[in-house]
Design an enzyme around this catalytic site. Structure first.
Site, mmCIF file in Angstrom:
data_model
loop_
_atom_site.group_PDB
_atom_site.id
_atom_site.type_symbol
_atom_site.label_atom_id
_atom_site.label_comp_id
_atom_site.label_asym_id
_atom_site.label_seq_id
_atom_site.Cartn_x
_atom_site.Cartn_y
_atom_site.Cartn_z
ATOM 1 N N GLU A 191 -5.687 -11.131 -0.509
ATOM 2 C CA GLU A 191 -7.036 -10.301 1.113
ATOM 3 C C GLU A 191 -8.371 -10.492 0.203
ATOM 4 O O GLU A 191 -8.891 -10.070 0.645
ATOM 5 C CB GLU A 191 -6.621 -8.944 1.937
ATOM 6 C CG GLU A 191 -5.027 -9.033 1.690
ATOM 7 C CD GLU A 191 -4.440 -7.384 2.497
ATOM 8 O OE1 GLU A 191 -5.608 -7.338 3.065
ATOM 9 O OE2 GLU A 191 -3.260 -7.316 1.933
ATOM 10 N N ASN B 22 2.484 -4.829 -3.460
ATOM 11 C CA ASN B 22 0.158 -5.289 -2.772
ATOM 12 C C ASN B 22 -0.191 -4.691 -2.425
ATOM 13 O O ASN B 22 0.616 -3.538 -2.185
ATOM 14 C CB ASN B 22 0.524 -6.515 -1.693
ATOM 15 C CG ASN B 22 -0.313 -7.138 -1.139
ATOM 16 O OD1 ASN B 22 -1.205 -7.546 -2.153
ATOM 17 N ND2 ASN B 22 -1.071 -7.044 0.162
ATOM 18 N N GLU C 147 0.915 -1.100 -0.050
ATOM 19 C CA GLU C 147 -0.069 0.076 -0.220
ATOM 20 C C GLU C 147 1.069 1.286 -0.360
ATOM 21 O O GLU C 147 0.310 2.178 0.875
ATOM 22 C CB GLU C 147 -0.675 -0.045 1.264
ATOM 23 C CG GLU C 147 -1.912 -1.134 1.242
ATOM 24 C CD GLU C 147 -2.751 -1.570 2.291
ATOM 25 O OE1 GLU C 147 -2.754 -0.350 3.178
ATOM 26 O OE2 GLU C 147 -2.968 -2.288 2.689
ATOM 27 N N HIS D 42 -10.090 -6.267 -1.095
ATOM 28 C CA HIS D 42 -11.675 -6.466 -0.246
ATOM 29 C C HIS D 42 -12.636 -5.809 -1.031
ATOM 30 O O HIS D 42 -12.357 -4.524 -1.586
ATOM 31 C CB HIS D 42 -11.209 -5.208 0.771
ATOM 32 C CG HIS D 42 -9.524 -6.200 2.259
ATOM 33 N ND1 HIS D 42 -10.018 -6.718 2.333
ATOM 34 C CD2 HIS D 42 -8.043 -5.879 2.207
ATOM 35 C CE1 HIS D 42 -8.232 -7.185 3.011
ATOM 36 N NE2 HIS D 42 -7.495 -6.375 2.214
ATOM 37 N N ASP E 91 -11.999 -10.813 0.247
ATOM 38 C CA ASP E 91 -13.182 -10.641 1.053
ATOM 39 C C ASP E 91 -14.537 -9.957 0.569
ATOM 40 O O ASP E 91 -14.117 -8.807 0.035
ATOM 41 C CB ASP E 91 -12.909 -10.568 3.190
ATOM 42 C CG ASP E 91 -12.163 -9.427 3.468
ATOM 43 O OD1 ASP E 91 -12.010 -8.227 2.377
ATOM 44 O OD2 ASP E 91 -11.661 -9.303 4.422
#
Ligand code: 9MR
Length: 341
Positions: A249, A184, A136, A220, A251
């Protein structure tokens, strides 16, 4: 005829058949819970410590390295023949107070970061096969974020755009030449200013021989609205550079009312989002891993992060029962990769 879900044994087995890594973020404190451990080992062929390899866990102070939690994850993974992704060596957020409030000079920060990357990667060498080296680092406009490592005060490369990111990839490669190195990022999954900036950065790195092997797309999904064609297009342009893509990641959080109940049909809509993302990855040969950010609704960062307004983001419910999202992922894995064209 489509293979039937009735006879599939697990995500893990079908992912093995499809030649895909299927992973999840884990917390070592939960590994002693029988249902947690057995579901994890049965359904996944890869793990990533959700927090156990971050600065705030590994580094109680400037001179100590505490590998206990990370080692616990490694032991579990090895005893169940699972791969291990490492996360994350460089992040501008969630660093320990002694580091952020230590008033270090750029030279001291550079030394601290170089030493951290080297010691941590050497410790886990041969165990962690791929690392999120930098996490990030870009903002929503695609600019390099202000951070401790970039320009506050930075490691000596402030105002040089992505030069500090390049530097840490070089250090990482030296520390463990066999590890796959990833950048990432969040909210750069589809086509937007941030994903354009990621693409430009990694293209430049590849062309100049900076050691980078992949991009992690966090995924996400907060609003039941993933733009699958855009995600597929973004994966396609990244893999066309010769880079791997990992979905890191995943979800899909759902709005919950004040009594914690879901809105009608949301579990089905959630399943379709999972399905689309798995399809997008399987459709691209360079997309080699799909990882969820936890696997049971019992443990997920979403609840506390949203102060209870969202939840139930993962493929298993709180009692480790598979949800429609699980079945959708399984069906896509059963369908396998599309033939190359
Ligand atoms: O889920 C993680 C949570 O337990 C931690 O408190 C937090 C800070 O370390 O990080 C969360 O994980 C983040 C991941 O490391 C990077 N992408 C966003 C994830 C969710 O915030």
């Amino acid at each position: 005829m489509m293979a039937s879900v009735c006879c599939a044994q697990s995500l893990r087995q079908e992912a093995d058949n499809a030649g895909l890594l299927i992973g999840t973020a884990v917390r070592p404190s939960q590994l002693s819970e029988a249902a947690y451990a057995s579901t994890l080992a049965h359904e996944f062929n890869m793990v990533e410590p959700e927090d156990a390899m971050k600065w705030w866990v590994l580094r109680p102070d400037a001179t100590t390295f505490d590998f206990r939690q990370g080692d616990e994850v490694v032991r579990f993974a090895q005893s169940h023949q699972m791969k291990i992704r490492g996360h994350c060596l460089v992040w501008g957020r969630y660093n320990p107070d002694w580091l952020t409030q230590g008033h270090f000079t750029t030279q001291q920060l550079s030394q601290l970061l170089h030493e951290h990357i080297t010691r941590v990667m050497k410790h886990f060498a041969g165990q962690v096969f791929a690392w999120d080296v930098v996490n990030e680092a870009l903002d929503e406009n695609g600019n390099v974020r202000d951070s401790l490592w970039y320009n506050q005060p930075g490691i000596g490369l402030s105002e040089n755009g992505t030069a500090y990111i390049e530097q840490v990839f070089r250090w990482a490669h030296k520390a463990d030449p066999r590890a796959l190195l990833f950048y990432n990022e969040a909210e750069g999954e589809g086509l937007n200013r941030k994903s354009d900036a990621i693409y430009a950065m990694v293209k430049d790195f590849k062309h100049r021989g900076v050691p980078i092997h992949g991009v992690g797309l966090q995924m996400h999904v907060p609003n039941l609205d993933a733009n699958v064609p855009e995600i597929a297009a973004n994966i396609a342009r990244l893999t066309a550079l010769g880079l791997r893509v990992h979905i890191t990641e995943l979800d899909v959080s759902l709005p919950v009312d004040s009594s914690g109940r879901l809105f009608p049909d949301d579990l089905t809509r959630q399943a379709e989002v999972y399905r689309g993302i798995v399809w997008a990855c399987l459709n691209s040969p360079g997309c080699t891993a799909i990882q969820t950010w936890g696997f049971t609704d019992k443990y997920s960062w979403i609840g506390s992060h949203s102060r209870g307004a969202r939840g139930q983001a993962l493929p298993f419910d709180r009692a480790y029962q598979p949800k429609p999202a699980y079945r959708a992922v399984l069906e896509e894995l059963l369908a396998g990769r599309l033939p190359a064209h």
